[in-house]
Design an enzyme around this catalytic site. Structure first.
Site, mmCIF file in Angstrom:
data_model
loop_
_atom_site.group_PDB
_atom_site.id
_atom_site.type_symbol
_atom_site.label_atom_id
_atom_site.label_comp_id
_atom_site.label_asym_id
_atom_site.label_seq_id
_atom_site.Cartn_x
_atom_site.Cartn_y
_atom_site.Cartn_z
ATOM 1 N N ARG A 82 1.070 -0.572 -0.150
ATOM 2 C CA ARG A 82 -0.149 -0.157 -0.613
ATOM 3 C C ARG A 82 0.761 0.989 -0.182
ATOM 4 O O ARG A 82 1.694 1.277 0.446
ATOM 5 C CB ARG A 82 -0.695 -0.470 1.303
ATOM 6 N N ARG A 151 -3.026 6.045 10.039
ATOM 7 C CA ARG A 151 -3.046 5.599 8.424
ATOM 8 C C ARG A 151 -2.991 6.967 7.558
ATOM 9 O O ARG A 151 -3.007 8.177 8.159
ATOM 10 C CB ARG A 151 -3.676 4.242 8.288
ATOM 11 N N LYS A 217 -4.936 0.476 14.439
ATOM 12 C CA LYS A 217 -4.944 1.270 13.460
ATOM 13 C C LYS A 217 -5.767 2.701 13.697
ATOM 14 O O LYS A 217 -7.016 2.127 14.907
ATOM 15 C CB LYS A 217 -5.400 0.320 12.255
ATOM 16 N N LYS A 219 -7.570 6.321 12.303
ATOM 17 C CA LYS A 219 -7.566 6.907 11.321
ATOM 18 C C LYS A 219 -8.356 8.444 11.184
ATOM 19 O O LYS A 219 -8.849 8.196 12.105
ATOM 20 C CB LYS A 219 -8.859 6.178 10.089
ATOM 21 N N CYS A 438 -14.891 -3.232 -2.335
ATOM 22 C CA CYS A 438 -13.845 -3.948 -1.196
ATOM 23 C C CYS A 438 -13.002 -4.764 -2.012
ATOM 24 O O CYS A 438 -13.563 -5.254 -3.273
ATOM 25 C CB CYS A 438 -13.794 -3.957 -0.124
ATOM 26 N N CYS A 444 -7.522 -11.349 -0.557
ATOM 27 C CA CYS A 444 -7.627 -10.804 0.414
ATOM 28 C C CYS A 444 -7.994 -12.115 2.069
ATOM 29 O O CYS A 444 -9.001 -12.173 1.286
ATOM 30 C CB CYS A 444 -9.110 -9.675 1.360
ATOM 31 N N CYS A 483 -16.445 -8.575 3.800
ATOM 32 C CA CYS A 483 -16.787 -9.733 5.497
ATOM 33 C C CYS A 483 -17.277 -7.937 5.760
ATOM 34 O O CYS A 483 -16.676 -6.743 5.181
ATOM 35 C CB CYS A 483 -15.426 -10.416 5.601
ATOM 36 N N CYS A 487 -14.781 -2.564 4.528
ATOM 37 C CA CYS A 487 -13.207 -1.623 3.823
ATOM 38 C C CYS A 487 -13.721 -0.996 2.910
ATOM 39 O O CYS A 487 -13.287 0.465 3.005
ATOM 40 C CB CYS A 487 -12.517 -2.773 3.602
#
Ligand code: SRM
Ligand code: SF4
Length: 573
Positions: A82, A151, A217, A219, A438, A444, A483, A487
């Site tokens: 990424r 992030r 994480k 954000k 996503c 993934c 899932c 995302c």
């Protein structure tokens, strides 16, 4: 920073990941050695955990998994990388670099993400070092694109208000740079820098994060009303720019949003960030830093599922957080200022910014940039990048803006857009133009169902219903994920599908058109036939019974299909 600050207030034993981070010597671990190991294309689990902080995940091609298993071969290990830039703004030279490394080291495609970053897939271990070196040489980075740190900072790429956007983007870059990890591990491992820092000097190594970084994480996103394209209420920390007549006055602060949950576990839920006050532009970085340190000190370090900032706030209460923030800042936030959001989607095609430059927003289906037999998107963008002297802006909806085109260059770029057939999505339904999916399969590791590879097919079938009902031009926000990690921020869509098992999805209705309300479960574990059977009567009723200007998400609530949800605590009720 006192050692106390670095210890979670949670007394339960810390998770294994905390131990891995603590032992890693500020994200070094044994990565440098395992990358050089010629025997396997994989890396050990501990290093894989650390690799995320360096912007990469080890994956395997799930389409090949069973076959390789049968043949007793190890999985087809590969890496996802990424690459981030605050607000998703890159130069044409940086675009060309991404294009080149995608061909040379990855699977020949570029994925534009929901957080305005790039992803490359299918990179083998032995190419990782060269790839990351080239990214850095082009002044982009993979550091902290993943991992338990702040992030990519999102920022509205709005071409309509170019003056304000320019100013807000500068603040996004400052917040981002301030929260970058300071460890030199990245430079040592990927850029061959000599190790010179004494690793015992934690204050120097990581003044904000400390040796174990964040519990999870974190954000940050900045919205410029009336567009809420960054989905500011999904962010751990959101800022809403308050502006008047091309003048940036400051930002409202919103805290505690997030999308991830686990099917069937009501302890986990998506949540909306709550607006707690207003700050001046100069106070922004301080607020971001102090908020991050509160989560560092109070976030749950024992149960990773419960370690996001939204749970720290919901468990302790928003008042507790505001007091703690005021104490750490040494001053108080002002009262929040009025603002209004119209939508969270992108606006396509050409628009002239207030700076006199032109901007063209392209529709990129699910963010995948590649060449198809009848759609040479990647080649077209490459040719544009060769002549363009403005910028490219990745949107939070996985689309792309060819930004800051001068009047002199506009004609040439228009010709290239035409030559390569690049589209602003005008030929598609408004539903498709407002869609996101996503990545999911085959890369993934967490996907339970298809997403990016399936949504276009499902859309074709829904479009038949829309055509019958006369709703082709009706803007409806639809999102799909493989899932419940969320995302593509599905909990904020008017209509969404979250993967449950191969070919099966939970269907949600009722999110707010401007990303201000969560949706709610309507049907569980259904396949395509049932999805279409459920949707047809609802869309037909919407076509006939909607009030003037009423959005689909509002209609399904008024018509009694689902209840309104403004707090994650009511999401599962
Ligand atoms: Fe995500 C994990 C892809 C935005 C919530 N996400 C993953 C991983 C890395 C899977 C994994 O852990 O093994 C996915 C890689 C798939 C692949 O093969 O590429 C993945 N996430 C993505 C991207 C590429 C989706 C896309 O199609 O664009 C987005 C990259 C963003 C970026 O550039 O940084 C992406 N992920 C998001 C968002 C949306 C956002 O940030 O605005 C969310 C929901 C917001 C939030 O965080 O609450 C999101 N991803 C997650 C979660 C759930 C976190 C949680 O709260 O529990 C996971 C799983 C995890 O972290 O354990 C996850
Ligand atoms: Fe993978 Fe789930 Fe994220 Fe989709 S939502 S990319 S399936 S983790």
């Amino acid at each position: 920073m006192s050692e106390n600050n670095l210890i979670s207030s949670n007394s339960a034993p810390h998770s294994d990941v905390e131990e891995i981070k603590r032992r890693s010597d500020y994200l070094r671990g044994s990565l440098a050695d395992t990358l050089n190991d010629n025997i396997t294309g994989s890396i050990p689990e501990d290093d894989n955990r650390l690799m995320k902080f360096h912007g990469s995940y080890m994956q395997d091609d799930r389409d090949l998994r069973n076959e390789r298993n049968k043949q007793k071969l190890e999985p087809a290990y590969q890496f996802m990388v990424r690459v981030r830039a605050a607000g998703g703004v890159v130069t044409p030279e940086q675009w060309l670099m991404m294009d080149r490394i995608a061909q040379q080291y990855a699977n020949g495609t570029i994925r534009l993400t929901t957080r305005q970053s790039f992803q490359l897939h299918g990179v083998i271990k032995w190419n990782m070092k060269n790839l990351i070196k080239e990214v850095n040489e082009a002044l982009l980075s993979t550091l902290a694109a993943c991992g338990d740190v702040n992030r990519n900072v999102m920022c509205n790429p709005n071409p309509y208000l170019s003056e304000i956007h320019g100013q807000v983007h500068e603040w996004a870059k400052k917040v981002s740079a301030h929260l970058d990890p300071r460890t030199r591990a990245y430079h040592e491992i990927w850029l061959n820098e000599e190790k010179v820092v004494d690793s015992r000097d934690g204050e120097k190594q990581e003044p904000i994060y400390g040796p174990v970084y964040l519990p999870r994480k974190f954000k940050i996103g900045i919205a410029v009303p009336p567009s809420n394209d960054v989905d500011v209420f999904s962010q751990d920390l959101g800022f809403i720019a308050i502006h008047e007549k091309d003048q940036l006055l400051g930002f409202n602060v919103a805290v505690g949003g997030g999308m991830g949950m686990t099917h069937g576990d009501p302890q986990t839920y998506p949540q909306l960030a709550r607006v707690i006050g207003f700050v001046s532009p100069e106070q922004l970085v301080d607020v971001a830093e102090k908020t991050v340190t509160i989560q560092r000190d109070y976030g749950d370090r024992s149960v990773r599922k419960h370690a996001r900032f939204k749970y720290t706030i919901d468990d302790r209460g928003i008042e507790w957080f505001i007091n703690e923030l005021h104490q750490r800042l040494g001053w108080k936030l002002e009262e929040a200022r009025p603002y209004h959001f119209d939508h969270n989607g992108d606006r396509y095609g050409w628009v002239k910014g207030s700076n006199g430059k032109w901007h063209f927003t392209l529709f990129i289906q699910n963010g995948r940039v590649k060449d198809d037999d009848n759609y040479p998107l990647m080649s077209g963008l490459r040719e544009i990048a060769k002549v363009h002297n403005g910028d490219f802006r990745l949107t939070p909806n996985q689309n792309l803006i060819i930004g800051n085109v001068s009047s002199q260059k506009k004609k040439k770029i228009e010709e290239l857009i035409k030559e390569y057939g690049l589209t602003d999505g005008i030929q598609y339904s408004a539903l498709r133009r407002n869609s996101m999916a996503c990545v999911a399969l085959p890369t993934c590791g967490l996907a339970m169902a298809e997403s990016e590879r399936y949504l276009p097919t499902l859309l074709e079938k829904i479009e038949v219903i829309l055509d019958e009902a006369g709703l082709r031009e009706e803007e409806i926000v639809i999102r799909m994920t493989g899932c419940p990690n969320g995302c593509a921020r599905p909990a904020l869509a008017e209509l969404s599908f979250i993967g449950k098992a191969p070919g099966k999805y939970n269907m949600y209705l009722g999110g707010g058109f401007s990303g201000n309300r969560l949706n709610k479960l309507y049907r569980e574990n259904i396949g395509e036939t049932q999805i279409l059977e459920e949707l047809r009567p609802i869309l037909n009723r919407y076509a006939k019974e909607r009030e003037e200007g009423e959005h689909f998400g509002d209609f399904v609530i008024r018509a009694g299909y689902v209840k309104k949800v403004y707090s994650g605590l009511d999401f599962h009720e």
